[in-house]
Design an enzyme around this catalytic site. Structure first.
Site, PDB file in Angstrom:
ATOM      1  N   ASP A  60       0.809  -1.230   0.000  1.00 60.17           N
ATOM      2  CA  ASP A  60       0.000   0.000   0.000  1.00 60.17           C
ATOM      3  C   ASP A  60       0.840   1.277   0.000  1.00 60.17           C
ATOM      4  OD1 ASP A  60      -2.923  -0.730   0.247  1.00 60.17           O
ATOM      5  OD2 ASP A  60      -2.106  -1.967   1.848  1.00 60.17           O
ATOM      6  N   GLU A  65       0.099   9.590   1.779  1.00 52.36           N
ATOM      7  CA  GLU A  65      -0.549  10.552   2.680  1.00 52.36           C
ATOM      8  C   GLU A  65      -0.682  10.017   4.111  1.00 52.36           C
ATOM      9  OE1 GLU A  65      -4.215  13.512   2.282  1.00 52.36           O
ATOM     10  OE2 GLU A  65      -4.857  11.435   2.336  1.00 52.36           O
ATOM     11  N   ASP A  66      -0.802   8.704   4.252  1.00 49.72           N
ATOM     12  CA  ASP A  66      -1.047   8.153   5.592  1.00 49.72           C
ATOM     13  C   ASP A  66       0.161   8.206   6.515  1.00 49.72           C
ATOM     14  OD1 ASP A  66      -3.763   7.534   5.297  1.00 49.72           O
ATOM     15  OD2 ASP A  66      -3.231   5.841   4.021  1.00 49.72           O
ATOM     16  N   ARG A  85       1.325  -1.647   7.174  1.00 51.33           N
ATOM     17  CA  ARG A  85       1.663  -0.360   6.570  1.00 51.33           C
ATOM     18  C   ARG A  85       2.598   0.491   7.433  1.00 51.33           C
ATOM     19  NH1 ARG A  85      -2.581   3.192   3.855  1.00 51.33           N
ATOM     20  NH2 ARG A  85      -0.556   3.939   3.153  1.00 51.33           N
ATOM     21  N   ARG A 131      -7.836   3.120  12.339  1.00 53.80           N
ATOM     22  CA  ARG A 131      -6.402   3.388  12.149  1.00 53.80           C
ATOM     23  C   ARG A 131      -5.857   4.489  13.072  1.00 53.80           C
ATOM     24  NH1 ARG A 131      -5.253   1.933   6.676  1.00 53.80           N
ATOM     25  NH2 ARG A 131      -6.488   0.079   6.237  1.00 53.80           N
ATOM     26  N   HIS A 161     -11.297   6.307   6.356  1.00 54.16           N
ATOM     27  CA  HIS A 161     -10.604   7.497   6.867  1.00 54.16           C
ATOM     28  C   HIS A 161     -11.548   8.698   6.842  1.00 54.16           C
ATOM     29  CE1 HIS A 161      -6.599   5.608   5.402  1.00 54.16           C
ATOM     30  NE2 HIS A 161      -6.549   5.657   6.726  1.00 54.16           N
ATOM     31  N   CYS A 248      -4.874  10.506  -1.037  1.00 55.61           N
ATOM     32  CA  CYS A 248      -3.991   9.464  -0.478  1.00 55.61           C
ATOM     33  C   CYS A 248      -2.664   9.350  -1.230  1.00 55.61           C
ATOM     34  CB  CYS A 248      -4.658   8.090  -0.546  1.00 55.61           C
ATOM     35  SG  CYS A 248      -6.324   8.053   0.071  1.00 55.61           S
TER      36      CYS A 248
HETATM   37  N1  GLY Z   1      -5.443   0.204   0.879  1.00 61.56           N
HETATM   38  C1  GLY Z   1      -5.227   1.380   1.614  1.00 61.56           C
HETATM   39  C2  GLY Z   1      -5.416   1.186   3.055  1.00 61.56           C
HETATM   40  O1  GLY Z   1      -6.182   0.339   3.451  1.00 61.56           O
HETATM   41  O2  GLY Z   1      -4.819   1.829   3.851  1.00 61.56           O
END
Ligand code: GLY
Length: 253
Positions: A60, A65-66, A85, A131, A161, A248
């Protein structure tokens, strides 16, 4: 105004990315093309784009951005809240150090995904999601305060999100659908309702007066044009298959 963006090339292993979309596996070659077009769209907005190499260890990792939050006053490495991630932040930290020597950090047991953080002027809305937890949000608010900025939390019900469901496109305008249409914390904004069948396009992206809109969502495109923005339509269908939207795919600053 933004002058820079960081993006990361999709990796072949993106076909194993996390998804709830039920739209099938992404086509890697098409994803590469779409990603290159996305970079061109950023450049059309007057931005210099740093393109990081793909990393096959992180399916991913195209969704940069995350991994960070960049504000006009400080840059923060987040602590992505899903194990597969979390390590993506390493490469982003190295890249961002070139621009921000004084990086700040969210640390465990606090978790934040950048997709849960929406900037609206000097205020940052932080979605509490699977998250992003309260501890992460509190750490983030403390860092923001130290830099003269503010933050507040928003409870999420049905979206991955915060920015899956609502996005600030400046001039007091928000694009939103579902649970975000009636939330009192957004009452002072002009809320533009994205029809449910176009909900993916709630994640349209303001950059320097223009708005990037995903291809295939004509009603949302009309809303954006009606509000006087120049729209740039970008096909990101391969990333949609992994629950990823336009915001993202980049860190903007
Ligand atoms: N596929 C992006 C996420 O779940 O963070």
């Amino acid at each position: 105004m933004f002058t820079n963006a960081i993006v990361r090339k999709p990796c072949k292993n993106m076909v194993n990315g996390i998804t709830s979309a039920k739209l099938g596996q992404p086509d890697y070659q098409n994803a590469l093309k779409q990603h290159a077009n996305y970079v061109e769209a950023l450049k059309k907005c007057g931005i210099k784009v740093t393109v990081l190499d793909a990393d096959e260890n992180y399916p991913d990792s195209v969704f940069v951005e995350d991994t960070a939050l960049i504000t006009p006053k400080c840059a923060i490495i987040t602590n992505p809240g899903t194990e597969s991630r979390n390590g993506e932040k390493g490469a982003i930290e190295i890249a961002l150090k070139n621009f921000f020597p004084d990086l700040q950090y969210i640390v465990s047991p606090g978790f934040v995904d950048g997709g849960d953080v929406m900037m609206a002027g000097d205020h940052f809305y932080i979605g509490l999601s699977k998250r992003t937890n309260k501890e992460g949000a509190n750490q983030l608010i403390t860092i923001l305060k130290r830099h003269g900025l503010t933050g507040s939390t928003v409870a999420l019900k049905s979206v991955l999100h915060l920015k899956t469901g609502i996005n600030f496109i400046e001039k007091d305008n928000m694009l939103a659908f579902g649970e975000f249409l009636t939330k009192q914390e957004f009452g002072k904004f002009n809320i533009h309702e994205v029809p449910r069948e176009e909900s993916y396009a709630a994640n349209s992206l303001w950059i320097n007066g223009k708005v990037l809109v995903p291809k295939g969502f004509p009603k949302t495109l009309n809303i954006i044009k009606r509000e006087g923005y120049e729209a740039i339509v970008v096909d990101v269908s391969e990333f949609r298959k992994l629950d990823g939207g336009l915001s993202c795919l980049s860190l903007r600053f």
